[in-house]
Design an enzyme around this catalytic site. Structure first.
Site, PDB file in Angstrom:
ATOM      1  N   ASP A 160       0.760  -1.271  -0.112  1.00  0.00           N
ATOM      2  CA  ASP A 160      -0.007  -0.013  -0.050  1.00  0.00           C
ATOM      3  C   ASP A 160       0.930   1.228  -0.067  1.00  0.00           C
ATOM      4  O   ASP A 160       0.817   2.251  -0.716  1.00  0.00           O
ATOM      5  CB  ASP A 160      -0.981  -0.032   1.018  1.00  0.00           C
ATOM      6  CG  ASP A 160      -0.647  -0.008   2.514  1.00  0.00           C
ATOM      7  OD1 ASP A 160       0.803  -0.421   2.555  1.00  0.00           O
ATOM      8  OD2 ASP A 160      -1.357   0.053   3.495  1.00  0.00           O
ATOM      9  N   GLY A 193      -3.521  -6.384  18.691  1.00  0.00           N
ATOM     10  CA  GLY A 193      -2.129  -6.901  18.380  1.00  0.00           C
ATOM     11  C   GLY A 193      -2.352  -8.286  17.647  1.00  0.00           C
ATOM     12  O   GLY A 193      -1.285  -8.845  17.346  1.00  0.00           O
ATOM     13  N   SER A 237      -5.995  -4.997  12.620  1.00  0.00           N
ATOM     14  CA  SER A 237      -6.127  -3.458  12.472  1.00  0.00           C
ATOM     15  C   SER A 237      -7.208  -2.888  13.575  1.00  0.00           C
ATOM     16  O   SER A 237      -8.071  -2.254  13.280  1.00  0.00           O
ATOM     17  CB  SER A 237      -6.706  -3.234  11.052  1.00  0.00           C
ATOM     18  OG  SER A 237      -5.473  -3.493  10.346  1.00  0.00           O
ATOM     19  N   SER A 267      -6.585  -0.886  15.726  1.00  0.00           N
ATOM     20  CA  SER A 267      -6.409   0.647  15.717  1.00  0.00           C
ATOM     21  C   SER A 267      -6.815   1.386  14.770  1.00  0.00           C
ATOM     22  O   SER A 267      -7.386   2.768  14.842  1.00  0.00           O
ATOM     23  CB  SER A 267      -4.803   1.086  16.018  1.00  0.00           C
ATOM     24  OG  SER A 267      -4.004   0.278  15.095  1.00  0.00           O
ATOM     25  N   ASP A 276      -5.700  -0.197   5.971  1.00  0.00           N
ATOM     26  CA  ASP A 276      -6.530  -0.636   6.935  1.00  0.00           C
ATOM     27  C   ASP A 276      -7.482   0.279   7.363  1.00  0.00           C
ATOM     28  O   ASP A 276      -8.853  -0.061   7.413  1.00  0.00           O
ATOM     29  CB  ASP A 276      -5.620  -0.609   8.298  1.00  0.00           C
ATOM     30  CG  ASP A 276      -4.101  -1.611   8.082  1.00  0.00           C
ATOM     31  OD1 ASP A 276      -4.360  -2.529   7.280  1.00  0.00           O
ATOM     32  OD2 ASP A 276      -3.430  -1.397   8.981  1.00  0.00           O
TER      33      ASP A 276
HETATM   34  C1  GLA Z   1       0.059  -2.530   8.381  1.00  0.00           C
HETATM   35  C2  GLA Z   1      -0.335  -1.151   7.852  1.00  0.00           C
HETATM   36  C3  GLA Z   1      -0.885  -1.060   6.517  1.00  0.00           C
HETATM   37  C4  GLA Z   1       0.121  -2.246   5.536  1.00  0.00           C
HETATM   38  C5  GLA Z   1       0.180  -3.552   6.209  1.00  0.00           C
HETATM   39  C6  GLA Z   1       1.104  -4.631   5.504  1.00  0.00           C
HETATM   40  O1  GLA Z   1      -1.636  -3.428   8.612  1.00  0.00           O
HETATM   41  O2  GLA Z   1      -1.098  -0.444   8.544  1.00  0.00           O
HETATM   42  O3  GLA Z   1      -0.790  -0.048   5.881  1.00  0.00           O
HETATM   43  O4  GLA Z   1       1.033  -1.680   5.165  1.00  0.00           O
HETATM   44  O5  GLA Z   1       0.816  -3.358   7.313  1.00  0.00           O
HETATM   45  O6  GLA Z   1       0.493  -4.696   3.992  1.00  0.00           O
END
Ligand code: GLA
Length: 383
Positions: free
Chosen positions: A36, A120, A124, A126, A170
């Site tokens: 991303d 954790g 995602s 957060s 995310d």
């Molecule tokens: C985390 C980051 C995302 C992405 C992933 C790996 O989740 O928040 O933006 O880079 O790692 O794909």
């Protein structure tokens, strides 16, 4: 199970009025990892675990937020300049700051948060917290931001206030997710399409290492710098590229001897992973599970060997999956150094696979991994 009735009643007891309630989901990512922030392709989906917020305005001259999960309350009447020691509140303050920067100053409010997204686990939690507040502020105070702006605001909160240089995936997923669909997002143009997740008699199973290594965020920021360094080097060599998205395999091979080995490996992984997103989605849409699964394994191998963001716990989960009958493919998911693996598994083998993985993992690490059979969910909304 968290419900609107529960969080609303809690709010009324605490603040003496009826709130508006919102929720935003965590996310899985089928494929397209660490692409991303390299302007590449990703394929996330919302997962049926949510962060909930109850919110209303207040006559008081300060705002208060209660995080039920931590049994903590944070009150403020002006925005702190720097991140506070109350970790969870920084995600919300970051959203407010990003909104202020766009000319929207929020009135005082009271809010309550509760989440059932495992923290954790690389799901995602957060980003869901940022996204649900972005959505709640936007709707409750009628700020007029589009969904795309909300995703950008949530990312800015994380980048500029919390300090993780993450990409857009995310937050984008948490805001735009659609049940039974993945999102194929082009992180350069931000064009996206909903991709039907028709998995026939297969399931997505997540195995959670339940660990998050300390170095996760510093290594993450480091990977981002390495990718930028690879781009600068290619430009020095006479190419005109803005990001690794603009680099193809032949350019990379031609410049291999001119590139530092580490930068070469990082760039190679990103370029191959971008190509895998496309090939994976084609395989899924023709129900070619074996081929789709081989791209999941390919993604893991690249993340492990070239991008170097895996860890022994994740590798073991993928190795065990590889030898289990009924698993089409598996890979680590998210930023790495802990969190979950994502596995595409035949439905009638799910239980067997779970037992096998649990036993092998406990034999090596002395604890069982958690697991989740993923169902998809909708993006941030009022409930
Ligand atoms: C985390 C980051 C995302 C992405 C992933 C790996 O989740 O928040 O933006 O880079 O790692 O794909």
């Amino acid at each position: 199970m968290i419900s609107k009735a529960w969080i609303s009643a809690f709010y009324e007891k605490e603040f003496g009025k009826k709130p508006s309630c919102f929720r935003a989901p965590g996310r899985i990512n089928l494929i397209g990892e660490h692409t991303d922030y390299n302007q590449g392709f990703v394929m996330p989906a919302g997962i049926d675990f949510y962060c909930y917020v109850a919110i209303s305005d207040t006559q008081a001259h300060s705002s208060s937020i209660i995080a039920c999960d931590y049994q903590e309350k944070f009150s403020f009447n002006s925005l702190p300049e720097k991140p506070t020691s109350t970790h969870w509140v920084n995600y919300i303050l970051g959203v407010i700051k990003a909104m202020n920067k766009r000319g929207k100053v929020l009135p005082f409010f009271n809010a309550i948060i509760q989440s059932d997204i495992p923290v954790g686990a690389g799901l995602s939690s957060s980003a869901a917290l940022e996204s649900v507040f972005a959505k709640a502020f936007n709707t409750f105070f009628n700020l007029g931001f589009s969904s795309m702006e909300l995703a950008l605001i949530a990312r800015e909160a994380e980048n500029d206030f919390v300090g993780l240089q993450c990409g857009i995936m995310d937050m984008f997923a948490s805001i735009h997710a659609k049940e039974n669909h993945a999102i194929r997002l082009d992180c350069r143009s931000l064009e996206y399409e909903y991709f039907p997740l028709e998995l026939a008699d297969n399931k997505i199973v997540l195995f959670d290492t339940c660990i998050k290594h300390e170095l996760a965020s510093s290594e993450y920021n480091q990977r981002r710098k390495e990718c930028e360094a690879a781009v600068s080097r290619l430009n020095q060599l006479g190419h005109r590229v803005e990001s690794l998205r603009g680099v193809d395999v032949s350019m990379l091979h031609a410049e291999k001897s001119q590139l530092d080995t580490l930068l070469y490996k990082r760039a190679k992984y990103v370029i191959e992973e971008n190509a895998r997103v496309d090939k994976f989605s084609k395989a899924i849409s023709t129900s070619d599970w074996a081929t789709a699964g081989s791209y999941l394994y390919g993604s893991h191998d690249g993340l492990k060997n070239d991008y170097e963001v895996s860890c022994k716990e994740l590798d073991l989960l993928v190795d065990v999956a590889r030898e289990s009958e009924g698993v089409w493919g598996a890979r680590m998911m998210g930023g790495g150094f802990g969190g979950c693996t994502i596995n595409l598994v035949k439905e009638d083998k799910v239980e067997e696979v779970i037992e096998h993985v649990k036993t092998s993992y406990s034999d090596t690490f002395g604890v069982a991994p958690k697991y989740y059979i993923a169902t998809t969910g909708n993006g941030a909304c009022e409930i």
